[in-house]
Design a protein around this motif. Sequence first.
Motif, PDB file in Angstrom:
ATOM      1  N   LYS A 105     -11.387   4.931  -6.996  1.00  0.00           N
ATOM      2  CA  LYS A 105     -10.608   3.699  -7.087  1.00  0.00           C
ATOM      3  C   LYS A 105     -11.121   2.890  -8.268  1.00  0.00           C
ATOM      4  O   LYS A 105     -12.328   2.680  -8.405  1.00  0.00           O
ATOM      5  CB  LYS A 105     -10.776   2.879  -5.814  1.00  0.00           C
ATOM      6  N   GLY A 110      -6.041  -0.811  -9.038  1.00  0.00           N
ATOM      7  CA  GLY A 110      -6.674  -0.794  -7.734  1.00  0.00           C
ATOM      8  C   GLY A 110      -6.247   0.360  -6.846  1.00  0.00           C
ATOM      9  O   GLY A 110      -6.525   0.356  -5.653  1.00  0.00           O
ATOM     10  N   LYS A 111      -5.580   1.331  -7.445  1.00  0.00           N
ATOM     11  CA  LYS A 111      -5.138   2.455  -6.622  1.00  0.00           C
ATOM     12  C   LYS A 111      -6.284   3.424  -6.392  1.00  0.00           C
ATOM     13  O   LYS A 111      -7.126   3.626  -7.254  1.00  0.00           O
ATOM     14  CB  LYS A 111      -4.008   3.211  -7.335  1.00  0.00           C
ATOM     15  N   SER A 112      -6.283   4.041  -5.230  1.00  0.00           N
ATOM     16  CA  SER A 112      -7.206   5.138  -4.977  1.00  0.00           C
ATOM     17  C   SER A 112      -6.491   6.448  -5.250  1.00  0.00           C
ATOM     18  O   SER A 112      -5.402   6.673  -4.745  1.00  0.00           O
ATOM     19  CB  SER A 112      -7.702   5.121  -3.529  1.00  0.00           C
ATOM     20  N   PHE A 164      -6.776  10.446  -4.833  1.00  0.00           N
ATOM     21  CA  PHE A 164      -7.471  11.455  -4.046  1.00  0.00           C
ATOM     22  C   PHE A 164      -7.469  12.792  -4.769  1.00  0.00           C
ATOM     23  O   PHE A 164      -6.488  13.158  -5.426  1.00  0.00           O
ATOM     24  CB  PHE A 164      -6.794  11.627  -2.682  1.00  0.00           C
ATOM     25  N   TYR A 218      -1.884   0.083   3.216  1.00  0.00           N
ATOM     26  CA  TYR A 218      -1.334   1.137   2.363  1.00  0.00           C
ATOM     27  C   TYR A 218      -0.493   2.101   3.195  1.00  0.00           C
ATOM     28  O   TYR A 218      -0.693   2.271   4.398  1.00  0.00           O
ATOM     29  CB  TYR A 218      -2.463   1.975   1.747  1.00  0.00           C
ATOM     30  N   TYR A 226       0.316   6.217   2.714  1.00  0.00           N
ATOM     31  CA  TYR A 226       0.080   7.461   2.006  1.00  0.00           C
ATOM     32  C   TYR A 226       0.932   8.552   2.639  1.00  0.00           C
ATOM     33  O   TYR A 226       1.166   8.554   3.848  1.00  0.00           O
ATOM     34  CB  TYR A 226      -1.393   7.882   2.101  1.00  0.00           C
ATOM     35  N   LEU A 238      -2.719  14.190  -0.740  1.00  0.00           N
ATOM     36  CA  LEU A 238      -2.506  12.798  -0.359  1.00  0.00           C
ATOM     37  C   LEU A 238      -2.016  12.000  -1.561  1.00  0.00           C
ATOM     38  O   LEU A 238      -2.679  11.955  -2.589  1.00  0.00           O
ATOM     39  CB  LEU A 238      -3.817  12.183   0.134  1.00  0.00           C
ATOM     40  N   ILE A 290      -0.451   8.152  -2.742  1.00  0.00           N
ATOM     41  CA  ILE A 290      -0.152   6.786  -2.345  1.00  0.00           C
ATOM     42  C   ILE A 290       1.329   6.489  -2.549  1.00  0.00           C
ATOM     43  O   ILE A 290       1.948   6.986  -3.496  1.00  0.00           O
ATOM     44  CB  ILE A 290      -1.020   5.769  -3.112  1.00  0.00           C
ATOM     45  N   SER A 319       1.239  -0.280  -1.481  1.00  0.00           N
ATOM     46  CA  SER A 319       0.097  -1.067  -1.052  1.00  0.00           C
ATOM     47  C   SER A 319       0.502  -2.529  -1.017  1.00  0.00           C
ATOM     48  O   SER A 319       1.216  -3.002  -1.914  1.00  0.00           O
ATOM     49  CB  SER A 319      -1.079  -0.870  -2.005  1.00  0.00           C
ATOM     50  N   ILE A 359       1.683  -4.787  -4.044  1.00  0.00           N
ATOM     51  CA  ILE A 359       0.897  -4.671  -5.263  1.00  0.00           C
ATOM     52  C   ILE A 359       0.959  -3.271  -5.861  1.00  0.00           C
ATOM     53  O   ILE A 359       0.686  -3.093  -7.044  1.00  0.00           O
ATOM     54  CB  ILE A 359      -0.577  -5.083  -5.049  1.00  0.00           C
ATOM     55  N   ILE A 360       1.264  -2.291  -5.070  1.00  0.00           N
ATOM     56  CA  ILE A 360       1.424  -0.937  -5.596  1.00  0.00           C
ATOM     57  C   ILE A 360       2.727  -0.380  -5.063  1.00  0.00           C
ATOM     58  O   ILE A 360       2.988  -0.414  -3.874  1.00  0.00           O
ATOM     59  CB  ILE A 360       0.258  -0.012  -5.180  1.00  0.00           C
ATOM     60  N   ASP A 393     -10.670  -5.425   0.434  1.00  0.00           N
ATOM     61  CA  ASP A 393     -11.024  -5.378  -0.976  1.00  0.00           C
ATOM     62  C   ASP A 393     -11.136  -6.790  -1.521  1.00  0.00           C
ATOM     63  O   ASP A 393     -10.315  -7.645  -1.190  1.00  0.00           O
ATOM     64  CB  ASP A 393      -9.955  -4.628  -1.781  1.00  0.00           C
ATOM     65  N   ASN A 430     -15.325  -3.296  -3.183  1.00  0.00           N
ATOM     66  CA  ASN A 430     -14.176  -2.573  -2.665  1.00  0.00           C
ATOM     67  C   ASN A 430     -14.658  -1.561  -1.644  1.00  0.00           C
ATOM     68  O   ASN A 430     -15.579  -0.785  -1.924  1.00  0.00           O
ATOM     69  CB  ASN A 430     -13.446  -1.859  -3.801  1.00  0.00           C
ATOM     70  N   TYR A 452     -11.194   3.104   3.030  1.00  0.00           N
ATOM     71  CA  TYR A 452     -10.043   2.897   3.890  1.00  0.00           C
ATOM     72  C   TYR A 452     -10.384   3.211   5.344  1.00  0.00           C
ATOM     73  O   TYR A 452     -11.167   4.116   5.626  1.00  0.00           O
ATOM     74  CB  TYR A 452      -8.911   3.843   3.507  1.00  0.00           C
TER      75      TYR A 452
END
Lengths: 115, 117
Positions: free
Chosen positions: A95, A101-103, A105, B33, B35, B43, B45, B48, B55-56, B96, B103, B106
């Motif tokens: 992240k 701020g995205k994770s 994977f 979030y 996913y 996985l 995303i 979010s 925001i995402i 976060d 941060n 999850y």
Amino acid sequence: AQKVTQAQTEISVVEKEDVTLDCVYETRDTTYYLFWYKQPPSGELVFLIRRNSFDEQNEISGRYSWNFQKSTSSFNFTITASQVVDSAVYFCALKSWANAGKSTFGDGTTLTVKP
Amino acid sequence: DTAVSQTPKYLVTQMGNDKSIKCEQNLGHDTMYWYKQDSKKFLKIMFSYNNKELIINETVPNRFSPKSPDKAHLNLHINSLELGDSAVYFCASSQDLGQGGTNYGYTFGSGTRLTVV
């Protein structure tokens, strides 16, 4: 671009063997966080560890240990004396705020521990 | 007490239907979030929210619409379901403190296995 590579798709070991799961990451940010998650056959995702980019101390928790090396952009995970219950898919994640701020994977490593 | 709860756990539905998945967290986290995990376990995303603000928003079909009535809830509504939507959908939350702050990892819900037939 932000990327996490887990080159080992599947690993199979016999109980009591030590096993290391590799994780290599890419980011242009100087502040970032690395994580490992476990997904056992039951399907839930479980947080294992978090490491931030300015703390390169390795960590040990029981049979689990993590080796963070910024010089090689790696955050490897070692299980000592593996047990059947360690069989799971393990995900490494990154992240950073350069990526909103995205994770991200990795694709996961499926570990099978045979009795 | 379940930290992040998703309902339903399993959802089987026909193509073209509209369905919703609900998610609630009781951890007091600010960020939630969605996913998607496909059949190969990858996985990705989708969305979010931080304190009810989106925001995402990844590149997902606009048939997928998240809704966050408050910071403890993040629901996912899917219109006109397609076969390719079949997957496991995970809700997650984290505390976060933004860029420069700490941060955390999850906490995931148990997942919703969606099967479109």
